[in-house]
Design a protein around this motif. Structure first.
Motif, PDB file in Angstrom:
ATOM      1  N   LEU A   4       0.835  -1.201   0.000  1.00 30.09           N
ATOM      2  CA  LEU A   4       0.000   0.000   0.000  1.00 30.09           C
ATOM      3  C   LEU A   4       0.868   1.249   0.000  1.00 30.09           C
ATOM      4  O   LEU A   4       0.561   2.233  -0.680  1.00 30.09           O
ATOM      5  CB  LEU A   4      -0.943  -0.013   1.205  1.00 30.09           C
ATOM      6  N   GLY A   5       1.972   1.234   0.685  1.00 32.03           N
ATOM      7  CA  GLY A   5       2.912   2.364   0.727  1.00 32.03           C
ATOM      8  C   GLY A   5       3.558   2.572  -0.624  1.00 32.03           C
ATOM      9  O   GLY A   5       3.700   3.709  -1.106  1.00 32.03           O
ATOM     10  N   LYS A   6       4.000   1.478  -1.253  1.00 32.63           N
ATOM     11  CA  LYS A   6       4.618   1.592  -2.581  1.00 32.63           C
ATOM     12  C   LYS A   6       3.597   2.075  -3.610  1.00 32.63           C
ATOM     13  O   LYS A   6       3.919   2.905  -4.474  1.00 32.63           O
ATOM     14  CB  LYS A   6       5.182   0.239  -3.015  1.00 32.63           C
ATOM     15  N   LEU A   7       2.397   1.573  -3.512  1.00 30.47           N
ATOM     16  CA  LEU A   7       1.333   1.980  -4.429  1.00 30.47           C
ATOM     17  C   LEU A   7       0.993   3.456  -4.273  1.00 30.47           C
ATOM     18  O   LEU A   7       0.787   4.175  -5.256  1.00 30.47           O
ATOM     19  CB  LEU A   7       0.097   1.103  -4.215  1.00 30.47           C
ATOM     20  N   SER A   8       0.962   3.950  -3.050  1.00 31.88           N
ATOM     21  CA  SER A   8       0.649   5.355  -2.809  1.00 31.88           C
ATOM     22  C   SER A   8       1.769   6.256  -3.311  1.00 31.88           C
ATOM     23  O   SER A   8       1.515   7.343  -3.828  1.00 31.88           O
ATOM     24  CB  SER A   8       0.363   5.594  -1.327  1.00 31.88           C
ATOM     25  N   ILE A   9       3.042   5.812  -3.178  1.00 31.09           N
ATOM     26  CA  ILE A   9       4.167   6.614  -3.683  1.00 31.09           C
ATOM     27  C   ILE A   9       4.089   6.716  -5.212  1.00 31.09           C
ATOM     28  O   ILE A   9       4.274   7.794  -5.787  1.00 31.09           O
ATOM     29  CB  ILE A   9       5.510   6.000  -3.228  1.00 31.09           C
ATOM     30  N   VAL A  10       3.803   5.612  -5.890  1.00 27.39           N
ATOM     31  CA  VAL A  10       3.677   5.616  -7.339  1.00 27.39           C
ATOM     32  C   VAL A  10       2.520   6.508  -7.771  1.00 27.39           C
ATOM     33  O   VAL A  10       2.625   7.282  -8.736  1.00 27.39           O
ATOM     34  CB  VAL A  10       3.504   4.174  -7.870  1.00 27.39           C
ATOM     35  N   LEU A  11       1.419   6.470  -7.050  1.00 28.33           N
ATOM     36  CA  LEU A  11       0.257   7.292  -7.360  1.00 28.33           C
ATOM     37  C   LEU A  11       0.581   8.771  -7.212  1.00 28.33           C
ATOM     38  O   LEU A  11       0.196   9.588  -8.064  1.00 28.33           O
ATOM     39  CB  LEU A  11      -0.925   6.882  -6.465  1.00 28.33           C
ATOM     40  N   VAL A  12       1.315   9.129  -6.167  1.00 26.55           N
ATOM     41  CA  VAL A  12       1.697  10.528  -5.940  1.00 26.55           C
ATOM     42  C   VAL A  12       2.625  10.989  -7.062  1.00 26.55           C
ATOM     43  O   VAL A  12       2.497  12.117  -7.571  1.00 26.55           O
ATOM     44  CB  VAL A  12       2.356  10.693  -4.542  1.00 26.55           C
ATOM     45  N   LEU A  13       3.560  10.153  -7.489  1.00 26.54           N
ATOM     46  CA  LEU A  13       4.471  10.509  -8.571  1.00 26.54           C
ATOM     47  C   LEU A  13       3.719  10.715  -9.898  1.00 26.54           C
ATOM     48  O   LEU A  13       3.996  11.663 -10.641  1.00 26.54           O
ATOM     49  CB  LEU A  13       5.549   9.435  -8.743  1.00 26.54           C
ATOM     50  N   LEU A  15       0.546  11.543 -10.273  1.00 25.68           N
ATOM     51  CA  LEU A  15      -0.258  12.764 -10.151  1.00 25.68           C
ATOM     52  C   LEU A  15       0.606  14.008 -10.264  1.00 25.68           C
ATOM     53  O   LEU A  15       0.199  15.007 -10.883  1.00 25.68           O
ATOM     54  CB  LEU A  15      -1.039  12.767  -8.847  1.00 25.68           C
ATOM     55  N   SER A  16       1.786  13.991  -9.676  1.00 24.84           N
ATOM     56  CA  SER A  16       2.658  15.162  -9.770  1.00 24.84           C
ATOM     57  C   SER A  16       3.149  15.373 -11.200  1.00 24.84           C
ATOM     58  O   SER A  16       3.302  16.499 -11.657  1.00 24.84           O
ATOM     59  CB  SER A  16       3.828  15.039  -8.791  1.00 24.84           C
ATOM     60  N   MET A  17       3.435  14.276 -11.915  1.00 30.12           N
ATOM     61  CA  MET A  17       3.861  14.400 -13.312  1.00 30.12           C
ATOM     62  C   MET A  17       2.712  14.950 -14.170  1.00 30.12           C
ATOM     63  O   MET A  17       2.933  15.789 -15.047  1.00 30.12           O
ATOM     64  CB  MET A  17       4.301  13.042 -13.858  1.00 30.12           C
ATOM     65  N   ALA A  18       1.503  14.470 -13.920  1.00 35.37           N
ATOM     66  CA  ALA A  18       0.346  14.923 -14.697  1.00 35.37           C
ATOM     67  C   ALA A  18       0.025  16.374 -14.397  1.00 35.37           C
ATOM     68  O   ALA A  18      -0.409  17.116 -15.274  1.00 35.37           O
ATOM     69  CB  ALA A  18      -0.849  14.030 -14.412  1.00 35.37           C
ATOM     70  N   SER A  19       0.222  16.808 -13.165  1.00 32.41           N
ATOM     71  CA  SER A  19      -0.104  18.181 -12.818  1.00 32.41           C
ATOM     72  C   SER A  19       0.915  19.160 -13.377  1.00 32.41           C
ATOM     73  O   SER A  19       0.612  20.327 -13.557  1.00 32.41           O
ATOM     74  CB  SER A  19      -0.205  18.332 -11.293  1.00 32.41           C
ATOM     75  N   CYS A  20       2.104  18.725 -13.648  1.00 35.58           N
ATOM     76  CA  CYS A  20       3.148  19.600 -14.197  1.00 35.58           C
ATOM     77  C   CYS A  20       3.063  19.734 -15.714  1.00 35.58           C
ATOM     78  O   CYS A  20       3.753  20.561 -16.290  1.00 35.58           O
ATOM     79  CB  CYS A  20       4.532  19.063 -13.811  1.00 35.58           C
TER      80      CYS A  20
END
Length: 189
Positions: A4-13, A15-20
């Protein structure tokens, strides 16, 4: 829990790439020469020293005639039409049946829509009232000849535009002109 931690880190990355991402700027181009070609204008280009003013080709010489084309000898005036009225058809009289057959084919394609298949001036467009004033070939006032018909096909008359560009060559226009005279002869019997 580790997953769950690894999945959340990948999700945050992600989302940050898409927002930029900026939607107003284009993406990277793998091979830009394929996307942005070098365009040349017909009579403007690089100075190759061969032609004057840096052109890629030269204009034809004055008073030249294109191969396979002969200019029409009569002008687009009333005097020119009267002179054309006296002109006979240059087509071979021994081939008259073949010329009339081909003339009928071309007439049905280009002329019958307005003039009607019998030449009575009641084509499809006239019946639907899209155009008005197409006279019959049988009208007494229609003193037409093969030459004047060719002149009309070549230059047009009144609201009828020129049909010279529709035909492949002068022979086809003469074939249609001869067929129009046959229609006039059939209507005035």
């Amino acid at each position: 829990m580790k997953h769950l931690g690894k999945l959340s880190i990948v999700l945050v990355l992600v989302l940050s790439m898409a927002s930029c991402a900026d939607k107003n700027s284009p993406n990277y181009q793998y091979m830009p020469n394929m996307y942005e070609p070098v365009g040349y204008e017909t009579y403007q280009g690089v100075d190759n020293g061969l032609f004057p003013q840096g052109t890629e080709a030269m204009l034809p010489a004055e008073n030249t005639i294109a191969r396979g084309y002969m200019p029409y000898q009569f002008e687009n005036t009333l005097e020119g039409k009267e002179l054309a009225r006296l002109q006979p058809s240059p087509l071979d009289s021994l081939q008259s049946e073949a010329n009339l057959t081909k003339g009928k084919e071309l007439y049905d394609i280009y002329c019958a829509i307005c003039h009607g298949s019998k030449g009575k001036g009641q084509g499809t467009l006239v019946k639907r009232e899209k155009i008005l004033g197409v006279p019959s070939y049988a009208d007494v006032a229609r003193n037409i000849t093969v030459g004047s018909t060719y002149h009309t096909v070549y230059y047009g008359l009144n609201s009828m535009g020129s049909y010279a560009s529709q035909f492949a060559n002068e022979e086809e226009m003469w074939q249609v002109s001869e067929y129009v005279m046959k229609l006039k002869e059939d209507l005035t019997k």
